[in-house]
Design an enzyme around this catalytic site. Structure first.
Site, PDB file in Angstrom:
ATOM      1  N   GLU A 134     -21.507 -38.384  48.232  1.00 58.89           N
ATOM      2  CA  GLU A 134     -20.629 -37.768  49.748  1.00 58.89           C
ATOM      3  C   GLU A 134     -20.902 -38.843  50.302  1.00 58.89           C
ATOM      4  O   GLU A 134     -20.228 -39.220  51.077  1.00 58.89           O
ATOM      5  CB  GLU A 134     -21.305 -36.389  50.321  1.00 58.89           C
TER       6      GLU A 134
ATOM      7  N   HIS B 205     -24.407 -22.910  49.515  1.00 56.19           N
ATOM      8  CA  HIS B 205     -23.269 -22.892  49.685  1.00 56.19           C
ATOM      9  C   HIS B 205     -22.134 -22.337  50.076  1.00 56.19           C
ATOM     10  O   HIS B 205     -20.970 -21.973  50.087  1.00 56.19           O
ATOM     11  CB  HIS B 205     -23.040 -22.901  48.333  1.00 56.19           C
TER      12      HIS B 205
END
Length: 377
Positions: A100, A169
């Site tokens: 990322e 998450h």
């Protein structure tokens, strides 16, 4: 994307092939005359709404491209980019490595040079790997360059709790990114929200954090013919009153809007008329709409999935205290996620996320309709 970048001849200018495409594909600004739309709404899932918005904006502007993990060959982890690789090719739909920080930095650099990247995170929890590029590179460059460099980039992906994916998450990043000057933060609820706000984000000259919800992707909503028009776009910074009421105002965004609407239905059966405000835009926040509603109902309940401390609800509460305190007939009620890392066990996870009953009880407290604990004992 590298192929597109190689065609550039200097900062802010394009070679003749790109310029020719731009001149041939000028986005219509819409007719001055009103259009005659059919009144019959069409059902569309949030997934389809996002896909159609991406498709139309990529078709309208050759500078728009999509990049992220599995967005191409796999057509997106949630199939948001279905069909786009086949239609636009690998130079505009880029599968990236699992890095990322790397591909977000590439996206920000491409935006510096006048392209319009859309960076997809498989989940916004992974954006923490790239937060330096989002906050320090994208959000601050326009200011630090004295307005000479615009950064037209969209960071999008699922945000907040899903189901059974654990603490790492399940976080809501609305308050995180809304804290940063230079960023715009949007969070759609319905298909019309998703379609109109994503189009607005892609066209915007500034970096936009676009927070979707995994559990809403498969939900269907009615979409008007006007919203299906390729020129359709929703204004950034404007909330929507989903349901009008006169006894209590309920603010919410993303999945919590649906919960607020369910709570309003339950409350209506008990004589409480709740007004539900879909925030849509977290930064800028539509303080005018929220304050106008509270001045009418004299009560407020804020709802969000994120942690309570320094949250979106806290900012809304402060806005009411600053601008409409004298209109309040009851303390502001704040509903948020539990102030703990998200549990993995399903029963504990449900307790950690706001539920419809929590909103109903809060609205009753605000309206002084709750049963005293002594009487319930």
């Amino acid at each position: 994307m590298w192929g597109v970048a190689r065609q550039k001849v200097g900062f802010g200018s394009f070679s003749s092939p790109i310029l020719g495409q731009v001149l041939q594909r000028i986005r219509p600004l819409g007719s001055i005359l009103p259009k005659n739309y059919s009144s019959a709404p069409k059902e569309m899932t949030v997934r389809e709404a996002l896909n159609s918005a991406l498709d139309e904006e990529m078709s309208a502007d050759p500078k728009v491209f999509l990049m992220g993990e599995e967005v191409g060959e796999y057509q997106g982890a949630y199939k948001i980019s279905k069909g786009l690789l086949e239609k636009y090719g690998p130079e505009r739909v880029l599968d990236t490595p699992i890095t990322e920080a790397g591909f977000t930095g590439i996206g920000v650099g491409a935006a510096y040079y006048g392209l319009r990247p859309i960076v997809e995170f498989m989940t916004f929890n992974f954006s923490m790997q790239a937060i330096d590029h989002i906050v320090n590179s994208a959000a601050k460059t326009n200011y630090m360059s004295a307005g000479q460099i615009s950064v037209p980039i969209v960071f999008r992906g699922p945000n907040g709790a899903a189901a059974g994916v654990g603490a790492q998450h399940s976080q809501c990043y609305a308050a995180w990114y809304a804290h940063v000057p230079g960023l715009k933060v949007l969070s759609p609820y319905s298909s019309e929200d998703a379609r109109g706000l994503l189009k607005a984000a892609i066209r915007d000259p500034d970096p936009v954090v676009f927070l979707e919800n995994e559990l809403l992707y498969g939900e269907s909503f009615p979409v008007s013919a006007e919203a299906l028009d390729s020129s359709f776009c929703l204004p950034i910074g404007k909330a929507k009153i989903e349901r009008e009421g006169k006894h209590v105002s309920i603010t919410a965004f993303s999945k919590m809007v649906g919960y607020a609407l369910q709570a309003a239905e339950i409350l209506s059966k008990e004589g409480i008329d709740a007004e539900v405000i879909n925030l849509r835009s977290i930064r800028p926040l539509d303080r005018a709409t929220i304050n106008a509603s509270v001045r009418k109902t004299n009560r407020l309940v804020t709802v969000e999935e994120g942690f309570p401390q320094h949250g979106v609800g806290a900012e809304i509460c402060m806005s009411i205290i600053e601008d409409s305190f004298e209109y309040l007939d009851a303390p502001v009620e704040r509903i948020a996620g539990a102030d703990v890392p998200m549990p993995y066990a399903a029963n504990l996870e449900r307790m950690a996320v706001p539920q419809v009953d929590d909103i109903v009880r809060a609205a009753k407290r605000a309206c002084y309709r709750s049963v005293p604990m002594a009487a319930a004992a």
